[in-house]
Write an enzyme that holds these catalytic residues in place. Structure first.
Site, mmCIF file in Angstrom:
data_model
loop_
_atom_site.group_PDB
_atom_site.id
_atom_site.type_symbol
_atom_site.label_atom_id
_atom_site.label_comp_id
_atom_site.label_asym_id
_atom_site.label_seq_id
_atom_site.Cartn_x
_atom_site.Cartn_y
_atom_site.Cartn_z
ATOM 1 N N LYS A 1 -77.048 2.955 -4.496
ATOM 2 C CA LYS A 1 -76.558 1.618 -4.111
ATOM 3 C C LYS A 1 -77.598 0.914 -3.241
ATOM 4 C CE LYS A 1 -73.590 1.197 -0.485
ATOM 5 N NZ LYS A 1 -74.024 0.272 0.561
ATOM 6 N N ASN A 2 -78.113 1.616 -2.235
ATOM 7 C CA ASN A 2 -78.967 0.945 -1.248
ATOM 8 C C ASN A 2 -80.393 0.722 -1.722
ATOM 9 O OD1 ASN A 2 -76.770 0.712 0.367
ATOM 10 N ND2 ASN A 2 -77.316 2.375 1.758
ATOM 11 N N ARG B 1 -72.461 -7.437 3.676
ATOM 12 C CA ARG B 1 -73.463 -7.899 4.627
ATOM 13 C C ARG B 1 -74.874 -7.814 4.058
ATOM 14 N NH1 ARG B 1 -73.160 -7.222 9.233
ATOM 15 N NH2 ARG B 1 -75.381 -6.738 9.430
ATOM 16 N N CYS C 1 -69.269 -5.503 11.559
ATOM 17 C CA CYS C 1 -68.416 -4.758 10.620
ATOM 18 C C CYS C 1 -67.828 -3.590 11.402
ATOM 19 C CB CYS C 1 -69.215 -4.306 9.402
ATOM 20 S SG CYS C 1 -70.182 -2.852 9.671
ATOM 21 N N ARG D 1 -74.246 -5.016 14.239
ATOM 22 C CA ARG D 1 -75.258 -5.129 13.162
ATOM 23 C C ARG D 1 -75.911 -6.519 13.132
ATOM 24 N NH1 ARG D 1 -73.011 -2.195 7.908
ATOM 25 N NH2 ARG D 1 -75.229 -2.068 7.418
ATOM 26 N N PRO D 2 -76.537 -6.905 14.235
ATOM 27 C CA PRO D 2 -77.224 -8.219 14.274
ATOM 28 C C PRO D 2 -78.379 -8.266 13.277
ATOM 29 C CG PRO D 2 -77.840 -6.874 16.159
ATOM 30 C CD PRO D 2 -76.747 -6.133 15.467
ATOM 31 N N ILE D 3 -78.881 -9.481 13.021
ATOM 32 C CA ILE D 3 -80.036 -9.623 12.112
ATOM 33 C C ILE D 3 -81.183 -10.331 12.828
ATOM 34 C CG2 ILE D 3 -78.682 -9.622 9.968
ATOM 35 C CD1 ILE D 3 -79.033 -12.765 10.054
ATOM 36 N N ASP E 1 -75.561 7.782 7.284
ATOM 37 C CA ASP E 1 -74.584 7.654 6.188
ATOM 38 C C ASP E 1 -74.012 8.995 5.757
ATOM 39 O OD1 ASP E 1 -76.250 4.881 4.494
ATOM 40 O OD2 ASP E 1 -75.064 5.006 6.316
ATOM 41 N N ILE F 1 -77.594 5.556 15.492
ATOM 42 C CA ILE F 1 -77.939 4.328 14.766
ATOM 43 C C ILE F 1 -76.920 3.224 15.001
ATOM 44 C CG2 ILE F 1 -78.451 3.327 12.487
ATOM 45 C CD1 ILE F 1 -80.476 5.489 13.265
ATOM 46 N N ARG G 1 -66.960 0.694 -3.064
ATOM 47 C CA ARG G 1 -68.178 -0.082 -2.767
ATOM 48 C C ARG G 1 -69.417 0.753 -3.035
ATOM 49 N NH1 ARG G 1 -68.358 -3.307 2.675
ATOM 50 N NH2 ARG G 1 -70.338 -3.697 1.651
HETATM 51 C C1 EPZ Z 1 -78.896 0.005 5.902
HETATM 52 O O1 EPZ Z 1 -78.155 -0.924 6.650
HETATM 53 C C2 EPZ Z 1 -77.920 0.598 4.904
HETATM 54 N N1 EPZ Z 1 -77.418 -0.476 4.034
HETATM 55 C C3 EPZ Z 1 -76.773 1.277 5.647
HETATM 56 O O2 EPZ Z 1 -75.937 1.883 4.678
HETATM 57 C C4 EPZ Z 1 -77.367 2.363 6.541
HETATM 58 O O3 EPZ Z 1 -76.327 2.967 7.281
HETATM 59 C C5 EPZ Z 1 -78.389 1.733 7.504
HETATM 60 O O4 EPZ Z 1 -79.409 1.047 6.750
HETATM 61 C C6 EPZ Z 1 -79.086 2.767 8.381
HETATM 62 O O5 EPZ Z 1 -79.694 3.717 7.581
HETATM 63 C C7 EPZ Z 1 -78.206 -0.932 3.039
HETATM 64 O O6 EPZ Z 1 -79.321 -0.482 2.841
HETATM 65 C C8 EPZ Z 1 -77.631 -2.021 2.173
HETATM 66 P P1 EPZ Z 1 -80.212 -1.288 9.916
HETATM 67 P P2 EPZ Z 1 -78.894 -1.989 7.604
HETATM 68 O O7 EPZ Z 1 -80.678 -2.706 9.898
HETATM 69 O O8 EPZ Z 1 -80.241 -2.255 7.089
HETATM 70 C C9 EPZ Z 1 -79.798 -2.610 14.405
HETATM 71 C C10 EPZ Z 1 -73.910 2.430 3.671
HETATM 72 O O9 EPZ Z 1 -72.947 3.105 4.037
HETATM 73 N N2 EPZ Z 1 -80.428 -3.887 14.013
HETATM 74 O O10 EPZ Z 1 -81.158 -0.203 9.547
HETATM 75 O O11 EPZ Z 1 -77.972 -3.132 7.817
HETATM 76 C C11 EPZ Z 1 -78.410 -2.402 13.796
HETATM 77 O O12 EPZ Z 1 -77.428 -3.010 14.598
HETATM 78 C C12 EPZ Z 1 -74.561 1.449 4.613
HETATM 79 O O13 EPZ Z 1 -74.435 2.483 2.520
HETATM 80 C C13 EPZ Z 1 -80.689 -4.841 14.999
HETATM 81 O O14 EPZ Z 1 -80.370 -4.644 16.176
HETATM 82 O O15 EPZ Z 1 -79.005 -1.152 8.938
HETATM 83 C C14 EPZ Z 1 -78.288 -0.896 13.771
HETATM 84 O O16 EPZ Z 1 -77.838 -0.454 15.037
HETATM 85 C C15 EPZ Z 1 -73.846 1.412 5.937
HETATM 86 N N3 EPZ Z 1 -81.278 -6.009 14.639
HETATM 87 C C16 EPZ Z 1 -79.730 -0.421 13.553
HETATM 88 O O17 EPZ Z 1 -80.563 -1.545 13.855
HETATM 89 C C17 EPZ Z 1 -81.650 -6.280 13.342
HETATM 90 O O18 EPZ Z 1 -82.212 -7.356 13.079
HETATM 91 C C18 EPZ Z 1 -80.030 0.014 12.140
HETATM 92 O O19 EPZ Z 1 -79.535 -1.008 11.312
HETATM 93 C C19 EPZ Z 1 -81.380 -5.290 12.367
HETATM 94 C C20 EPZ Z 1 -80.786 -4.101 12.720
#
Ligand code: EPZ
Length: 420
Positions: A22-23, A94, A118, A123-125, A307, A329, A399
């Site tokens: 998926k990812n 998201r 969520c 999960r900020p961007i 995950d 994480i 999902r």
């Molecule tokens: C990806 O999410 C995966 N989703 C998630 O899988 C996975 O749990 C996660 O990476 C960690 O491995 C997809 O690939 C679609 P992050 P992502 O940005 O990219 C913080 C599943 O179950 N952060 O790596 O959204 C954030 O809050 C899903 O398949 C910021 O602070 O996760 C988190 O604490 C769930 N600012 C950490 O980084 C930002 O701009 C890691 O989040 C971006 C992230």
């Protein structure tokens, strides 16, 4: 809403085929926005999140076709019209934020609904946006939307304050058509990031270093389409079936997977006592009569994946002794604990750590899924619990897992989906 009912107690035995990741599929399908040709993809999993992504791409003006039986998808993003990802689509998934980079790169503008938080965290961007602005995009946050504009993005040398998977993917896609060179430092090293880089390079991009923490992208004039690009196997689905076999003391052969993506998970499950043999695209696992307690800390790849945290917790809930699971994480990824406790697990949470005291057995109960991996963990708990377990809100499961109950049925589990 559908439910899944399980009668626990059967060891799992037999062969299971792993679906596409998926990812990896989500960013790769979105990368089709970067060219006006038609891209075709193989081994695309038939999941809710994939359908959500295709709906979003269609809304943007792409022509999308999916054959769920053949697991093939074709996306032609010739006539992009409306570079806007609306709230009612983004709130369902998201990862929709991944269209931001490609739209600004291809069209010079984008309006994407801010993904809310969520269940597992805020999960900020902010890092996605910081990187785009360093590449010359003007970013505005208005009425719950991100509005980004750029005549022509330019290369930047960008350091991620923390490792973010979709942040790395968004900026990588923005950079492929930017003017000059982009270097992404402290980039995510997940196999899904490497898969996206492979897909983009197959379209004529020039990306080096994917899989390491420094990724270099040399901007090019344009990208051509890619034909029959194959999505990598899902390492989290693979890990979920590994845990299921160890948990039920069964003997399972997992086919169509990539063991090299699962070093940390394989290592930890071996420490619990399970016998594991691996080949190029298969894993044989035999559960041990008694399960040893093992501590785990989730980390960015190649560390133990967040995950897989909930699934591993089920294994520890019936292990001998005490184990400690630390979630580094996400700030709220222990929602499944309260449901496992209702099934008899002995788990104490303090901050981002959970202390699990193994119990001889769990007892079946009606439980509620809260997010994708928590729902998988509750199904796993049902497989070994005494009596019947009903997992509600299985749309979470759909999902990210393709026909999970059918795959478990084939392995001998007493499990059925109750359609409501
Ligand atoms: C990806 O999410 C995966 N989703 C998630 O899988 C996975 O749990 C996660 O990476 C960690 O491995 C997809 O690939 C679609 P992050 P992502 O940005 O990219 C913080 C599943 O179950 N952060 O790596 O959204 C954030 O809050 C899903 O398949 C910021 O602070 O996760 C988190 O604490 C769930 N600012 C950490 O980084 C930002 O701009 C890691 O989040 C971006 C992230």
């Amino acid at each position: 809403m559908d439910q899944i009912r399980i009668e626990g107690g059967n060891p799992l035995n037999g062969v299971v085929e792993i679906s596409g990741a998926k990812n990896a599929a989500l960013p790769i399908l979105v990368s089709a926005l970067l060219t006006d040709g038609c891209n075709t993809y193989q081994n695309v999993p038939d999941l809710r999140d994939i359908h959500s992504t295709l709906n979003l791409l269609t809304h943007l003006g792409a022509d999308c076709r999916m054959d769920p039986i053949a697991h093939e998808t074709t996306i032609c993003a010739k006539g992009l019209i409306e570079p806007e990802a609306p709230y009612d689509l983004v709130r369902k998934m998201r990862a929709s934020i991944l269209v931001l980079g490609p739209l600004v790169a291809r069209l010079g503008k984008a309006r994407v609904s801010l993904p809310g938080g969520c269940a597992i965290g805020a999960r900020p961007i902010n890092l996605h946006l910081k990187g785009l602005s360093e590449m010359g995009a003007a970013i505005e946050l208005k009425h719950g939307y991100v509005e980004a504009r750029a005549e022509h993005l330019k290369g930047a040398d960008f350091y991620f304050d923390l490792v973010t998977v979709t942040g790395t993917e968004n900026l990588m896609m923005a950079a492929v058509l930017a003017k000059g060179k982009t270097v992404l430092r402290n980039a995510a090293r997940e196999p899904e990031v490497v898969a996206l880089a492979d897909a983009l390079n197959a379209m004529g991009a020039q990306i080096e270093g994917a899989g390491t923490s420094v990724i270099t992208i040399h901007g090019v004039e344009g990208l051509h389409s890619v034909d029959s690009f194959r999505i990598i196997p899902d390492r989290i689905e693979t890990g979920t079936f590994l845990v299921a076999a160890a948990l039920t003391r069964g003997q399972v052969e997992i086919r169509g997977c990539d063991p090299s993506h699962l070093d940390a998970v394989l290592h930890k499950i071996r420490l619990t006592g399970a016998e594991i043999e691996t080949g190029e695209n298969w894993i044989r696992v035999a559960g041990a009569p008694s399960i040893h307690s093992v501590d785990v800390k989730t980390l960015p790849y190649p560390g133990f994946p967040t995950d897989m945290q909930a699934q591993f917790m089920v294994l520890m809930s019936v292990a001998e002794g005490l184990s400690l699971i630390s979630e580094t994480i996400f700030e709220n990824r222990f929602i499944h604990v309260s449901e496992l406790r209702r099934m008899g697990a002995d788990i104490t949470v303090s901050g981002n750590s959970a202390l699990i005291k193994g119990v001889p057995k769990l007892s079946g109960a009606p439980v509620m899924a809260s997010d994708l991996r928590a729902s998988a963990c509750l199904v796993l708990a049902g497989l070994i619990a005494e009596g019947s377990t009903t997992v509600q809100r299985v749309y979470h499961l759909d999902r990210g897992y393709e026909a999970m109950e059918k795959k478990f049925q084939k392995l001998g589990a007493v499990i059925e989906r109750i359609q409501e």
